[in-house]
Design a protein around this motif. Structure first.
Motif, PDB file in Angstrom:
ATOM      1  N   PRO A  34      77.133  41.556  22.901  1.00  0.00           N
ATOM      2  CA  PRO A  34      77.162  40.262  22.211  1.00  0.00           C
ATOM      3  C   PRO A  34      77.049  39.110  23.179  1.00  0.00           C
ATOM      4  N   ALA A  35      76.787  37.919  22.631  1.00  0.00           N
ATOM      5  CA  ALA A  35      76.600  36.736  23.464  1.00  0.00           C
ATOM      6  C   ALA A  35      77.846  36.397  24.256  1.00  0.00           C
ATOM      7  N   TYR A  43      85.241  43.440  20.463  1.00  0.00           N
ATOM      8  CA  TYR A  43      85.043  42.119  19.868  1.00  0.00           C
ATOM      9  C   TYR A  43      83.575  41.757  19.815  1.00  0.00           C
ATOM     10  N   THR A  44      83.150  41.298  18.646  1.00  0.00           N
ATOM     11  CA  THR A  44      81.823  40.726  18.444  1.00  0.00           C
ATOM     12  C   THR A  44      81.999  39.382  17.748  1.00  0.00           C
ATOM     13  N   PRO A  45      81.429  38.313  18.285  1.00  0.00           N
ATOM     14  CA  PRO A  45      81.628  36.994  17.673  1.00  0.00           C
ATOM     15  C   PRO A  45      81.218  36.974  16.204  1.00  0.00           C
ATOM     16  N   MET A  46      82.062  36.389  15.388  1.00  0.00           N
ATOM     17  CA  MET A  46      81.788  36.275  13.964  1.00  0.00           C
ATOM     18  C   MET A  46      80.713  35.218  13.719  1.00  0.00           C
ATOM     19  N   LYS A  47      79.839  35.495  12.778  1.00  0.00           N
ATOM     20  CA  LYS A  47      78.833  34.506  12.407  1.00  0.00           C
ATOM     21  C   LYS A  47      79.449  33.474  11.464  1.00  0.00           C
ATOM     22  N   ALA A 188      72.184  28.210  20.623  1.00  0.00           N
ATOM     23  CA  ALA A 188      72.844  28.051  19.329  1.00  0.00           C
ATOM     24  C   ALA A 188      71.977  28.616  18.200  1.00  0.00           C
ATOM     25  N   ALA A 189      70.666  28.358  18.268  1.00  0.00           N
ATOM     26  CA  ALA A 189      69.759  28.885  17.244  1.00  0.00           C
ATOM     27  C   ALA A 189      69.731  30.414  17.278  1.00  0.00           C
ATOM     28  N   ALA A 190      69.757  30.988  18.471  1.00  0.00           N
ATOM     29  CA  ALA A 190      69.731  32.443  18.594  1.00  0.00           C
ATOM     30  C   ALA A 190      70.992  33.073  18.009  1.00  0.00           C
ATOM     31  N   ARG A 191      72.106  32.360  18.072  1.00  0.00           N
ATOM     32  CA  ARG A 191      73.362  32.889  17.542  1.00  0.00           C
ATOM     33  C   ARG A 191      73.620  32.455  16.104  1.00  0.00           C
ATOM     34  N   LEU A 197      77.621  21.863  18.076  1.00  0.00           N
ATOM     35  CA  LEU A 197      78.942  22.261  17.619  1.00  0.00           C
ATOM     36  C   LEU A 197      79.322  23.645  18.144  1.00  0.00           C
ATOM     37  N   ALA A 198      78.332  24.445  18.521  1.00  0.00           N
ATOM     38  CA  ALA A 198      78.582  25.809  18.969  1.00  0.00           C
ATOM     39  C   ALA A 198      78.963  25.834  20.440  1.00  0.00           C
ATOM     40  N   ALA A 199      79.865  26.740  20.784  1.00  0.00           N
ATOM     41  CA  ALA A 199      80.323  26.907  22.161  1.00  0.00           C
ATOM     42  C   ALA A 199      80.138  28.356  22.586  1.00  0.00           C
ATOM     43  N   ASP A 200      79.989  28.561  23.901  1.00  0.00           N
ATOM     44  CA  ASP A 200      79.766  29.916  24.393  1.00  0.00           C
ATOM     45  C   ASP A 200      80.993  30.802  24.199  1.00  0.00           C
ATOM     46  N   ASN A 201      82.182  30.248  24.422  1.00  0.00           N
ATOM     47  CA  ASN A 201      83.427  30.987  24.215  1.00  0.00           C
ATOM     48  C   ASN A 201      84.315  30.202  23.262  1.00  0.00           C
ATOM     49  N   ARG A 202      84.912  30.897  22.321  1.00  0.00           N
ATOM     50  CA  ARG A 202      85.674  30.242  21.268  1.00  0.00           C
ATOM     51  C   ARG A 202      87.178  30.363  21.504  1.00  0.00           C
TER      52      ARG A 202
END
Length: 323
Positions: A34-35, A43-47, A188-191, A197-202
C-alpha cells in the motif's frame, strides 16, 4: 528555506550491490504494497467515502457531523439560530415597511411629537434578553461539554504542528511518531483522495472511543481542525492544549491547519482515519508500536510463575529447617 519533506531525517545509505538480489526477489511484493509503506497484512489505508468527512461542491451547510458535540452544535445552528435570524430579519423588515407606509408624509401631514413610549421601550428590551437566554442555555452547555476532561483509560495522542506538516505521537503505544505531509495532486488522484486534503500518513484512532489529544507546536502557532467532528484547537509553541476527540463512525475525515502559520499554511492538511479497535491495534503493530495489555501479559505471567515456585518451595524449606 527547506520544505517539509526536505526537513525530514535522511534515509540511511544502503550498499546497492548488497541489496540488488533482495530487491529483485521482493519486487512483486513491493509493487503490491500500500501507499503507506506498511505491511499490508496488518494495515491497508482505507479509501474515503465521497461527501463524508470532506467538503462538497455547492455546500451551504456545515459538513455532516460524526461526533456527539458536532451533532448537538449542528442542531443548535439549524433548529435555533437560523430560525431566530430569519424571524428577527423578517420582523425588522416588516416593521420598516409598515413605518414607511403608515407614517409617510401624505398620511401624516402633522408628525407626532411623542418622544417616549414606556411600553415599547420595555418590549424592545425584554424580547432581546429572552432571545439571548434561549441561545445561551444550549450554547454554554455545548461549550462546557467540549472541554470535559478525558477518562483515565482514554487513548492519548500528541499532535505537533510543524512548518509545514503534522506529527502524531502515540505515548500509550510505545511512543512512536507518524509524520504527515500533503500528497501531490498525482499521488492523491492515484489513491482516490481529494487534492490538498490527502496526506501520506494519517492520524489513526479507534472508532467510538474518546481520544485525549495533546496539541502543541514546534515553531509558530498552528490550529488543528476537523470540521466534520466539530473539532478545533490551537497548537501553541511551549504550551500543550488538551481536548477530547471522539468520532462515532469508521471512515476518513479531513481537515486543515486553521491558523495562518507561514508561506505553506494552506498545504498542511489533516487526515484522520477511524478504524475498529482490532484494525487500530494492527496499525499500531505495523508501525512498530505496542498494544495496551500485550506487554503487561508476559510480565504478569512471569510474576505468577515466580509466586507459584515460591509457594511450592516454601514448605520444603520449612521441613528441611525442622529436621
Amino acid at each position: 528555506m527547506l520544505s517539509a519533506q526536505e526537513a525530514l531525517p535522511a534515509a540511511p545509505v544502503v550498499d546497492p550491490a548488497a541489496t540488488s538480489t533482495v530487491e529483485a526477489a521482493d519486487a512483486p511484493a513491493a509493487a503490491e504494497a500500500p501507499a503507506s509503506g506498511l505491511d499490508p497484512a496488518l494495515y491497508t489505508p482505507m479509501k474515503p467515502t465521497p461527501g463524508i468527512g470532506m467538503p462538497v461542491d455547492g455546500g451551504v451547510d456545515f459538513q455532516q457531523q460524526f461526533s456527539e458535540t458536532g451533532e448537538t452544535a449542528h442542531w443548535i445552528n439549524n433548529a435555533i439560530l437560523i430560525p431566530m435570524m430569519v424571524g428577527v430579519s423578517l420582523l425588522v423588515l416588516g416593521l420598516l415597511f409598515w413605518v414607511v407606509f403608515r407614517f409617510r408624509r401624505g398620511a401624516n401631514p402633522e408628525p407626532s411629537k411623542t418622544t417616549h413610549n414606556t411600553f415599547i421601550e420595555i418590549i424592545w428590551t425584554v424580547i432581546p434578553v429572552l432571545i439571548l437566554v434561549v441561545i445561551a442555555v444550549p450554547s454554554i452547555s455545548l461549550l462546557a461539554r467540549q472541554f470535559e476532561p478525558a477518562p483515565e483509560d482514554a487513548l492519548t495522542v500528541k499532535v505537533t504542528g510543524y512548518q509545514w506538516y503534522w506529527g502524531y505521537s502515540y505515548p500509550d503505544n510505545g511512543d512512536f511518531e507518524v509524520i504527515s505531509n500533503m500528497l501531490s495532486e498525482e499521488e492523491a488522484a492515484a489513491r482516490g483522495e481529494p487534492h490538498q486534503l490527502a496526506a501520506d500518513n494519517r492520524m489513526v484512532i479507534p472508532v467510538g472511543k474518546p481520544v485525549k489529544l495533546l496539541i502543541t507546536a514546534a515553531d509558530v502557532i498552528h490550529s488543528f481542525a476537523i470540521p466534520s467532528a466539530w473539532f478545533k484547537l490551537d497548537a501553541v509553541p511551549g504550551r500543550i492544549n488538551e481536548k477530547v476527540l471522539q468520532i462515532d463512525r469508521e471512515g476518513v475525515y479531513y481537515g486543515q491547519c486553521s491558523e495562518l502559520c507561514g508561506a505553506r499554511h494552506g498545504f498542511m492538511p489533516i487526515t484522520v482515519e477511524v478504524l475498529s479497535q482490532e484494525k487500530f491495534d494492527n496499525w499500531v503493530r505495523a508501525n512498530g508500536g505496542t498494544v495496551k495489555g500485550e506487554a503487561a501479559e508476559p510480565a504478569a505471567a512471569a510474576v505468577t510463575a515466580v509466586n507459584e515456585t515460591t509457594t511450592e518451595t516454601a514448605p520444603a524449606d520449612a521441613a528441611a529447617a525442622t529436621n
